[in-house]
Design an enzyme around this catalytic site. Structure first.
Site, mmCIF file in Angstrom:
data_model
loop_
_atom_site.group_PDB
_atom_site.id
_atom_site.type_symbol
_atom_site.label_atom_id
_atom_site.label_comp_id
_atom_site.label_asym_id
_atom_site.label_seq_id
_atom_site.Cartn_x
_atom_site.Cartn_y
_atom_site.Cartn_z
ATOM 1 N N CYS A 163 0.812 -1.226 0.000
ATOM 2 C CA CYS A 163 0.000 0.000 0.000
ATOM 3 C C CYS A 163 0.839 1.268 0.000
ATOM 4 C CB CYS A 163 -0.939 -0.017 1.191
ATOM 5 S SG CYS A 163 -1.996 -1.487 1.203
ATOM 6 N N HIS A 303 -2.339 7.995 6.216
ATOM 7 C CA HIS A 303 -2.634 6.685 5.632
ATOM 8 C C HIS A 303 -4.023 6.263 6.105
ATOM 9 C CE1 HIS A 303 -1.693 2.985 3.616
ATOM 10 N NE2 HIS A 303 -1.872 2.267 4.711
ATOM 11 N N GLU A 314 -0.105 5.072 13.498
ATOM 12 C CA GLU A 314 0.173 6.270 12.700
ATOM 13 C C GLU A 314 0.058 7.523 13.572
ATOM 14 O OE1 GLU A 314 -2.186 6.872 9.183
ATOM 15 O OE2 GLU A 314 -0.769 8.326 8.378
ATOM 16 N N LYS A 335 -9.470 8.155 2.867
ATOM 17 C CA LYS A 335 -9.974 6.783 2.715
ATOM 18 C C LYS A 335 -11.356 6.645 3.348
ATOM 19 C CE LYS A 335 -5.442 4.438 2.494
ATOM 20 N NZ LYS A 335 -4.531 5.586 2.663
ATOM 21 N N HIS A 340 -9.849 2.162 0.585
ATOM 22 C CA HIS A 340 -8.394 2.006 0.503
ATOM 23 C C HIS A 340 -8.019 1.463 -0.870
ATOM 24 C CE1 HIS A 340 -4.318 1.376 1.318
ATOM 25 N NE2 HIS A 340 -4.367 0.583 2.382
ATOM 26 N N PHE A 399 2.071 -3.414 4.014
ATOM 27 C CA PHE A 399 2.478 -4.721 4.537
ATOM 28 C C PHE A 399 3.962 -4.933 4.214
ATOM 29 C CE2 PHE A 399 -1.960 -6.942 4.225
ATOM 30 C CZ PHE A 399 -2.371 -6.254 5.343
#
Length: 412
Positions: A163, A303, A314, A335, A340, A399
């Site tokens: 991502c 994010h 975050e 998002k 996402h 990830f």
């Protein structure tokens, strides 16, 4: 001395629309683009909704033959690239092709081609594989296809960092122009994983929201009642250009792409490190690279996936990098409206930041109803705000522990 880099073109294909005006209008109004999935039978799936691209006139950007021989992630990326090039006004026939390149990436690549070919193998046997299967599904093929469209013979590849792919692509393209490897780069990300394999795989990870009775309120970053992210599809491409090159041709400059930071948590395959220290270092590096202090950061496009681990870590990362200034900085997760877009997220969110400079306003985090005590910053709940920005950050975390942050500054 490194060269300055301008953002001169924007292209977006998203669940909130495929023109800059409609995309921005819906963002700033706080509309949700999340809908029930109808492309396949979701009866056996825990998640039955997503951020779906519905307003794209694909025939206007991709010939029918190319549509048949490529994955939807390429369709979205090609369309976004065409829109960005049209927006920036460059006539590539008058440019040195070896001074222009492409880095438009994807986190997963041609997942729908893979799925279709696996069905062919099972139903008809190995002799019926398409001879185009491999070139249709490999992640770097999109950058190659965009280069073919415009004759761009400079740097060309794809960054795969889940991502964070789109943001890494923009940051690496920034570096290439700063150090003289190219004068123009098309950068960003594309993703099309709203298929059986994509939704099923993320459901198996327990990563997705299952709020099937209320899809438009399912993506709720930083809210205590969030239950996972909402999968989405689309693409975001921006044109980065050597500052002097842009000024010489009289280009409209949205903002300066000024800084880039990247780190790895080196901790876990899917979970961020609990202290947020890896992402914090990425933010620190981006600010240092751009030559700005935490107090000069007006806005952060987070994010903000709407998963408990991401949102908490975050938040810790922003506080770790910015200290007390974190509490005075406006932060939102777009998002909450789009879902996402995985490897495309960084590209689309860079477009959001550039438009925020252009319009003097920042979009909200919608569905923010009950604050999470672990997330105690200003997330611009539910209503957009006017803001004349000095500088902003856009975070992407993937990830594998991949962290990427870019820093943009107002035109001076």
């Amino acid at each position: 001395m490194v060269r300055r880099v301008a953002v001169t073109g924007l292209g977006v294909v998203s669940p909130l629309g495929c023109t800059l005006s409609s995309f921005w209008d819906r963002l700033i109004r706080g509309e949700s683009g999340i809908e029930l999935i109808t492309a396949f039978d979701t009866t056996e799936y825990a998640t039955k909704f997503g951020g779906i691209v519905k307003e794209l006139d694909l025939d206007a950007f991709v010939p029918k033959k190319t549509q048949r021989r490529s994955d939807p992630f390429c369709h979205y990326g090609l369309a976004a690239a065409h829109l960005a090039v049209a927006d920036c006004g460059i006539d590539f026939s008058k440019e040195d092709g070896y001074r222009a390149g492409v880095m438009v990436s994807s986190g997963i690549g041609g997942l729908q081609i893979l799925q279709d070919q696996m069905r062919t193998l099972i139903d008809k046997g190995p002799r019926r594989f398409s001879p185009f299967m491999i070139p249709e599904m490999i992640t770097n093929i999109l950058s190659g296809m965009i280069a073919i469209e415009y004759g761009l013979k400079g740097p060309n590849f794809a960054v795969v960092s889940a991502c964070a792919s789109g943001t890494h692509s923009i940051g690496e393209s920034l570096r290439m122009i700063q150090h003289g490897d190219a004068d123009i780069m098309l950068a960003g990300g594309a993703e099309a994983s709203l298929c059986e394999l994509g939704v099923g795989g993320f459901n198996a990870l327990k990563a997705l929201s299952t709020r099937n009775d209320d899809p438009q309120r399912a993506s709720r970053p930083f809210d205590v009642d969030r239950d996972g992210f909402v999968p989405a599809e689309g693409a975001g491409v921006i044109v980065l250009e050597d500052w002097d090159h842009a000024v010489a041709r009289g280009a409209h400059i949205y903002c300066e792409m000024a800084g880039y930071g990247r780190t790895c948590d080196a901790y876990h395959m899917t979970a961020p490190i609990g202290t947020g220290e890896g992402a914090a270092k990425g933010i620190e590096f981006a600010m240092k690279d751009a030559g700005v202090t935490p107090e000069e950061i007006s806005y952060i496009n987070a994010h903000g996936t709407s998963t408990p681990l991401n949102d908490k870590c975050e938040t810790l990362a922003i506080k770790g990098a910015m200290g007390d200034a974190a509490y005075k900085t406006m932060i939102s997760s777009t998002k909450s409206m789009m879902g996402h877009l995985l490897g495309a997220a960084g590209g689309v969110e860079a477009v959001v930041c550039a438009l925020a400079f252009e319009h003097g306003a920042v979009p909200p985090t919608i569905n923010y109803e009950t604050p999470d005590p672990d997330c105690d910053l200003d997330y611009i709940p539910n209503t957009a705000r006017d803001l004349k920005m000095t500088a902003c950050l856009s975070n992407s975390l993937g990830f594998g522990g991949h962290n990427a942050t870019i820093c943009m500054k107002a035109v001076k």
